[in-house]
Scaffold this active site. Structure first.
Site, mmCIF file in Angstrom:
data_model
loop_
_atom_site.group_PDB
_atom_site.id
_atom_site.type_symbol
_atom_site.label_atom_id
_atom_site.label_comp_id
_atom_site.label_asym_id
_atom_site.label_seq_id
_atom_site.Cartn_x
_atom_site.Cartn_y
_atom_site.Cartn_z
ATOM 1 N N PRO A 260 63.897 76.919 101.956
ATOM 2 C CA PRO A 260 63.320 78.186 102.812
ATOM 3 C C PRO A 260 61.417 78.810 102.264
ATOM 4 O O PRO A 260 61.343 77.719 101.214
ATOM 5 C CB PRO A 260 64.016 79.215 102.522
ATOM 6 C CG PRO A 260 64.813 78.494 101.101
ATOM 7 C CD PRO A 260 65.182 77.114 100.918
ATOM 8 N N CYS A 328 33.255 88.423 113.937
ATOM 9 C CA CYS A 328 32.702 89.032 114.807
ATOM 10 C C CYS A 328 33.653 88.763 116.441
ATOM 11 O O CYS A 328 33.230 87.818 117.445
ATOM 12 C CB CYS A 328 31.452 88.731 114.589
ATOM 13 S SG CYS A 328 30.587 89.785 113.729
HETATM 14 C C1 LIG Z 1 57.855 75.773 107.492
HETATM 15 C C2 LIG Z 1 59.174 75.244 107.481
HETATM 16 C C3 LIG Z 1 60.335 75.284 106.805
HETATM 17 C C4 LIG Z 1 60.650 76.691 106.221
HETATM 18 O O1 LIG Z 1 60.137 77.471 107.371
HETATM 19 P P1 LIG Z 1 60.379 79.338 106.533
HETATM 20 O O2 LIG Z 1 60.710 80.335 107.856
HETATM 21 O O3 LIG Z 1 59.291 79.791 105.831
HETATM 22 O O4 LIG Z 1 61.498 79.252 105.539
HETATM 23 C C5 LIG Z 1 61.341 74.721 106.406
HETATM 24 N N1 LIG Z 1 61.120 73.858 107.117
HETATM 25 C C6 LIG Z 1 60.467 73.048 107.861
HETATM 26 C C7 LIG Z 1 61.126 71.364 108.165
HETATM 27 C C8 LIG Z 1 59.204 73.834 108.468
HETATM 28 O O5 LIG Z 1 58.898 73.049 109.019
#
Ligand SMILES: *Cc1c(COP(=O)(O)O)cnc(C)c1O
Length: 411
Positions: A260, A328
């Site tokens: 996450p 801008c």
């Molecule tokens: C961006 C990403 C996440 C995190 O996603 P969240 O929505 O911020 O929790 C997890 N795994 C991968 C592979 C990602 O690219």
């Protein structure tokens, strides 16, 4: 953090400034690990791209987290923040084979989401185990830009291509040690997530040497009063049951992994800006702040909502404002918002400013990127200095074009 504490940070470090509450980060981390406490081997890999300041990474390291990275630079940042290579998973999309090899050489877990790369990597490095990113073709998220599991998505290897993956594995004698999915941000319905996990389990059965299954992320956090958020506790109960029973059938205690970003850092962040002027037009009252989409692009990029509060006058009478930046071109943070009366010089606080805010900031309009502050143990710690004019010119190369020509005089 209280409004008074935030105001003090703005006074001490100036505006605009990002402020992150360490306690909120650790509470979210604990909430997630607690929801999955009945899983024997659980691994949380914080998604670095959400907020990548080295002090934030060190804080995650202290919490016991690993990290999820999407570029070799993020891998190196993680190593610089004292993560061990085995605590790092590299989950890029669309990068070159050589970048993947560079990460593998550093000893981090590789996650591959492209059949051609899988074949090339397996042929050259059959002894390096890799994880594969599966696309289960489940629409989990609400926003088309951040939902990545659908049929046309560039992410992952389609579940319909499993036979091809198996053939590559057989031909190259490579080892698949993990199965991964990440269906995109903003999972509203945990049943959809559980459905995707069933597909992942079905896929996992076909690989005999797994150490882990990675369910990605996409947990939704509330942005405003009344918003639904992913019910982590309920997801924990239901997925744990499925996972433990899968492990039993599989005959091995696997690691359950998550990665996450938003869930862990979004709510910890506050973006503080100062009101340059309140401007009345024929139809609208604008509050113009000393920032813009160069510092916080999410509202303009995905139409995302950030609550905006006037921490200088939190008990003032409420009026309607459209909060805009100084860039801008159209640069609206919030349209027709009910905010406590705003005067020139007031400090406005944007909520949910932890994830994908500073990490997407730029120098557009040749402005400095803001300072970052970590609020930890009731103290403000500067974790990134505000940029200066030297930063704007740094890496620019000036050419000497010789003497300026005299302008032709108009007679
Ligand atoms: C961006 C990403 C996440 C995190 O996603 P969240 O929505 O911020 O929790 C997890 N795994 C991968 C592979 C990602 O690219």
């Amino acid at each position: 953090m209280t409004n008074e504490q935030l105001l003090k940070v703005a006074q001490e470090f100036g505006s605009p400034v990002y402020v992150y509450d360490a306690e909120k980060i650790s509470n979210q981390y604990k909430r997630l690990t607690n929801a999955f406490k009945s899983v024997k081997k659980l691994k949380i890999n914080y998604a670095v791209k959400a907020l990548s300041n080295i002090s934030i990474l060190k804080f995650f390291n202290k919490l016991g987290s690993g990290i999820d990275t999407v570029s070799i630079q993020e891998v190196n940042l993680g190593l610089a923040a004292s993560f061990l290579p085995e605590q790092i998973i590299f989950t890029p999309n669309g990068v070159s084979l050589s970048e993947i090899e560079e990460a593998a050489k550093l000893g981090v877990q590789i996650n591959i989401d492209n059949l051609s790369i899988l074949e090339q990597f397996g042929t050259k490095h059959p002894n390096i185990p890799v994880c594969i990113r599966i696309n289960p073709h489940v629409m989990a998220g609400g926003n088309a830009n951040i939902s990545v599991g659908h049929i046309d998505s560039k992410f992952g290897i389609s579940i319909h291509q499993i036979p091809h993956i198996l053939r590559i594995v057989e031909n190259t004698k490579m080892t698949i040690n993990g199965i991964h999915m990440h269906t995109g941000s903003d999972i509203l319905d945990i049943d959809v997530f559980l459905y995707a996990s069933e597909i992942l389990f079905e896929t996992a059965k076909q690989f005999k040497n797994l150490d882990f299954i990675d369910f990605g992320s996409g947990f939704k956090v509330p942005y405003k009063a009344g918003d639904i958020e992913t019910n982590i506790e309920e997801l924990g109960k239901k997925l744990t049951k499925k996972f433990n029973s899968f492990c039993k059938d599989y005959g091995k205690e696997l690691t359950l992994a998550f990665e996450p970003g938003k869930f862990l850092v979004s709510e910890s962040g506050h973006f503080l800006t100062q009101v340059n002027a309140v401007k009345q037009t024929t139809s609208t009252v604008f509050a113009q702040v000393d920032s813009g989409f160069n510092h916080l692009i999410r509202p303009m990029l995905y139409g995302s909502h950030h609550d905006i509060i006037n921490i200088s006058n939190a008990n003032g009478r409420e009026r309607f404002y459209t909060v805009v930046g100084y860039i801008c071109e159209t640069d609206t943070f919030g349209n027709n918002r009910r905010i406590n009366e705003i005067n020139d010089g007031d400090i406005l606080c944007f909520k949910n400013a932890g994830a994908y805010c500073f990490s997407m900031a730029s120098n557009y309009n040749s402005r400095y990127r803001p300072a970052e502050v970590l609020w930890h143990n009731n103290k403000a710690h500067l974790i990134r200095k505000r940029e200066t004019f030297d930063d704007i010119l740094k890496n620019q190369v000036e050419i000497d074009f010789g003497k300026k020509q005299e302008a032709a005089l108009v007679k």
